[in-house]
Design a protein around this motif. Structure first.
Motif, mmCIF file in Angstrom:
data_model
loop_
_atom_site.group_PDB
_atom_site.id
_atom_site.type_symbol
_atom_site.label_atom_id
_atom_site.label_comp_id
_atom_site.label_asym_id
_atom_site.label_seq_id
_atom_site.Cartn_x
_atom_site.Cartn_y
_atom_site.Cartn_z
ATOM 1 N N GLU A 78 0.759 -1.418 0.011
ATOM 2 C CA GLU A 78 -0.023 -0.159 -0.027
ATOM 3 C C GLU A 78 0.956 1.179 -0.026
ATOM 4 O OE1 GLU A 78 -3.291 -0.249 2.978
ATOM 5 O OE2 GLU A 78 -2.541 -2.336 3.288
ATOM 6 N N CYS A 79 0.608 2.376 -0.976
ATOM 7 C CA CYS A 79 1.520 3.349 -1.084
ATOM 8 C C CYS A 79 1.282 4.769 -0.019
ATOM 9 C CB CYS A 79 1.440 3.761 -2.546
ATOM 10 S SG CYS A 79 2.134 2.719 -3.601
ATOM 11 N N PHE A 80 0.181 4.516 0.547
ATOM 12 C CA PHE A 80 -0.067 5.526 1.311
ATOM 13 C C PHE A 80 -0.494 4.862 2.723
ATOM 14 C CE2 PHE A 80 -0.702 7.466 -2.947
ATOM 15 C CZ PHE A 80 0.013 8.505 -2.612
ATOM 16 N N CYS B 127 0.735 2.470 4.688
ATOM 17 C CA CYS B 127 2.142 2.061 4.013
ATOM 18 C C CYS B 127 2.720 0.617 4.587
ATOM 19 C CB CYS B 127 3.117 3.157 4.273
ATOM 20 S SG CYS B 127 2.892 4.661 3.482
#
Length: 91
Positions: A45-47, A50
Motif C-alpha cells: 500500500e503506497c499511502f 504504508c
C-alpha cells in the motif's frame, strides 16, 4: 481492468516489473525481484498505513504468479474476482 487488459497485467507480474495500480481508491505498488536465490514478489500500500499487503518467496516466478492469483489480497478476494475494479496506472 480499467486502463488495461488483465492478461497483460499478469504478463508484467511475470516479468517482475514495477506496477502501480489503484484498488477502491487506494494506491498499490507491485514488484518482483530475486532475493536470497528466491523469487520475491510483493504488493505494498503506497499511502498510510504504508504496509505490505502481500509478499511471497518462491523458487520460480511461475510459483509466485500462481500464489498471487490465489491469494485473497483484495479485501478477501483474488485478483480475478476484482480485476474489473483495478485501475492500472501509468506512472
Amino acid at each position: 481492468m480499467i486502463n488495461g487488459d488483465p492478461n497483460d497485467f499478469i504478463e508484467i507480474v511475470y516479468s517482475g516489473q514495477d506496477i502501480p495500480f489503484l484498488f477502491r481508491g487506494q494506491k498499490f505498488w507491485y514488484q518482483g525481484y530475486v532475493k536470497n536465490d528466491k523469487w520475491h514478489m510483493e504488493i505494498m500500500e503506497c499511502f498510510p498505513p504504508c504496509n505490505y499487503r502481500w509478499e511471497c518467496d518462491v523458487i520460480t516466478c511461475d510459483e509466485g504468479v500462481d500464489a498471487f492469483l490465489k491469494a485473497p489480497i483484495f479485501d478477501g478476494k483474488t485478483f480475478w474476482e476484482v480485476e474489473h475494479e483495478i485501475e492500472w496506472l501509468d506512472e
